[in-house]
Design a protein around this motif. Structure first.
Motif, PDB file in Angstrom:
ATOM      1  N   ALA A  25     -56.173 -16.782  -9.967  1.00  0.00           N
ATOM      2  CA  ALA A  25     -57.383 -16.827  -9.144  1.00  0.00           C
ATOM      3  C   ALA A  25     -58.045 -18.195  -9.236  1.00  0.00           C
ATOM      4  O   ALA A  25     -58.503 -18.741  -8.230  1.00  0.00           O
ATOM      5  CB  ALA A  25     -58.356 -15.732  -9.586  1.00  0.00           C
ATOM      6  N   ARG A  26     -58.074 -18.783 -10.425  1.00  0.00           N
ATOM      7  CA  ARG A  26     -58.680 -20.119 -10.586  1.00  0.00           C
ATOM      8  C   ARG A  26     -57.889 -21.173  -9.824  1.00  0.00           C
ATOM      9  O   ARG A  26     -58.470 -22.087  -9.246  1.00  0.00           O
ATOM     10  CB  ARG A  26     -58.773 -20.478 -12.061  1.00  0.00           C
ATOM     11  CG  ARG A  26     -59.888 -19.737 -12.751  1.00  0.00           C
ATOM     12  CD  ARG A  26     -60.183 -20.286 -14.125  1.00  0.00           C
ATOM     13  NE  ARG A  26     -61.279 -19.545 -14.712  1.00  0.00           N
ATOM     14  CZ  ARG A  26     -61.282 -19.073 -15.937  1.00  0.00           C
ATOM     15  NH1 ARG A  26     -60.259 -19.283 -16.735  1.00  0.00           N
ATOM     16  NH2 ARG A  26     -62.326 -18.417 -16.384  1.00  0.00           N
ATOM     17  N   GLU A  27     -56.556 -21.043  -9.840  1.00  0.00           N
ATOM     18  CA  GLU A  27     -55.721 -22.002  -9.116  1.00  0.00           C
ATOM     19  C   GLU A  27     -55.966 -21.924  -7.610  1.00  0.00           C
ATOM     20  O   GLU A  27     -55.992 -22.937  -6.925  1.00  0.00           O
ATOM     21  CB  GLU A  27     -54.240 -21.740  -9.405  1.00  0.00           C
ATOM     22  CG  GLU A  27     -53.794 -22.144 -10.786  1.00  0.00           C
ATOM     23  CD  GLU A  27     -52.341 -21.772 -11.042  1.00  0.00           C
ATOM     24  OE1 GLU A  27     -51.583 -21.584 -10.058  1.00  0.00           O
ATOM     25  OE2 GLU A  27     -51.960 -21.671 -12.209  1.00  0.00           O
ATOM     26  N   LEU A  33     -61.831 -21.738  -1.201  1.00  0.00           N
ATOM     27  CA  LEU A  33     -63.136 -22.295  -0.865  1.00  0.00           C
ATOM     28  C   LEU A  33     -63.017 -23.350   0.222  1.00  0.00           C
ATOM     29  O   LEU A  33     -63.815 -23.375   1.164  1.00  0.00           O
ATOM     30  CB  LEU A  33     -63.815 -22.881  -2.105  1.00  0.00           C
ATOM     31  CG  LEU A  33     -65.211 -23.455  -1.886  1.00  0.00           C
ATOM     32  CD1 LEU A  33     -66.155 -22.392  -1.335  1.00  0.00           C
ATOM     33  CD2 LEU A  33     -65.746 -24.036  -3.181  1.00  0.00           C
ATOM     34  N   ASP A  34     -62.003 -24.205   0.134  1.00  0.00           N
ATOM     35  CA  ASP A  34     -61.782 -25.219   1.169  1.00  0.00           C
ATOM     36  C   ASP A  34     -61.554 -24.558   2.524  1.00  0.00           C
ATOM     37  O   ASP A  34     -62.089 -24.995   3.539  1.00  0.00           O
ATOM     38  CB  ASP A  34     -60.588 -26.114   0.821  1.00  0.00           C
ATOM     39  CG  ASP A  34     -60.886 -27.036  -0.353  1.00  0.00           C
ATOM     40  OD1 ASP A  34     -62.069 -27.208  -0.708  1.00  0.00           O
ATOM     41  OD2 ASP A  34     -59.909 -27.586  -0.923  1.00  0.00           O
ATOM     42  N   GLY A  35     -60.767 -23.502   2.550  1.00  0.00           N
ATOM     43  CA  GLY A  35     -60.503 -22.777   3.790  1.00  0.00           C
ATOM     44  C   GLY A  35     -61.753 -22.111   4.350  1.00  0.00           C
ATOM     45  O   GLY A  35     -62.008 -22.149   5.550  1.00  0.00           O
ATOM     46  N   LEU A  36     -62.544 -21.523   3.470  1.00  0.00           N
ATOM     47  CA  LEU A  36     -63.782 -20.868   3.899  1.00  0.00           C
ATOM     48  C   LEU A  36     -64.768 -21.883   4.467  1.00  0.00           C
ATOM     49  O   LEU A  36     -65.389 -21.648   5.510  1.00  0.00           O
ATOM     50  CB  LEU A  36     -64.426 -20.114   2.730  1.00  0.00           C
ATOM     51  CG  LEU A  36     -63.654 -18.910   2.197  1.00  0.00           C
ATOM     52  CD1 LEU A  36     -64.307 -18.383   0.920  1.00  0.00           C
ATOM     53  CD2 LEU A  36     -63.555 -17.821   3.236  1.00  0.00           C
TER      54      LEU A  36
END
Length: 172
Positions: A25-27, A33-36
């Motif tokens: 999940a961290r990876e 986040l970039d996609g969102l």
């Protein structure tokens, strides 16, 4: 514009530990986040902004840039130009009577125009003075013919995700 939803039920499921899930999940968190954030940036994304050139008789008259509209933008424009009346049948509740379609459509074009071009084209004070206008949407109505407005609105709907391509329809 294409919207994809992928489901892979045939993928093998293997048991993972809680620590492996957290590490995974961290990876993926940064990529997610970039996609969102990229999805939320649709109004200012260079890929989504389109140039509109108004031409008549083979001569380019002026141009402006448009961006996609959110569902809230469409709804706000509709509310702005909807006439409400009190319903005698429903105990005085305000109900929509009619929408001023001409001004609603002009407001959509005005709102979809980039802020820089709103000031330069639709809110041009010299234009307002010469044509006796007081709002940007009135300038849209004064400058664009009905067919031109229809073409611009079609492009706005397309970049806002309302028109599916033939390929998208065939996939569904």
């Amino acid at each position: 514009m294409s919207i994809k939803a992928t489901v892979n039920p045939a993928a093998e499921t293997t048991e993972t530990t809680k620590e492996e899930q957290i590490a995974d999940a961290r990876e993926n968190e940064t990529a997610l986040l970039d996609g969102l954030l990229a999805a939320a940036d649709f109004k200012t994304s260079e890929e989504c902004i389109k140039n509109v050139v108004i031409s008549r008789n083979g001569k380019d008259l002026f141009s402006f840039h448009i961006h996609p509209l959110s569902e809230e933008d469409y709804n706000s424009c509709r509310k702005k130009f909807t006439k409400f009346v009190k319903s005698k049948v429903q105990g005085g509740i305000r109900v929509p009577e009619e929408v001023n379609a001409v001004n609603y459509r002009a407001e959509l074009i005005f709102r979809a125009t980039t802020p820089e071009d709103q000031v330069k084209v639709w809110c041009n004070k010299a234009l307002w003075k010469k044509l006796d206008l007081v709002t940007g949407y009135e300038a849209v109505n004064a400058l664009l013919m009905a067919g031109e407005k229809e073409a611009v609105l079609s492009l706005i709907d397309q970049i806002s995700g309302y028109e599916l391509s033939e390929e998208d329809v065939a996939k569904n």
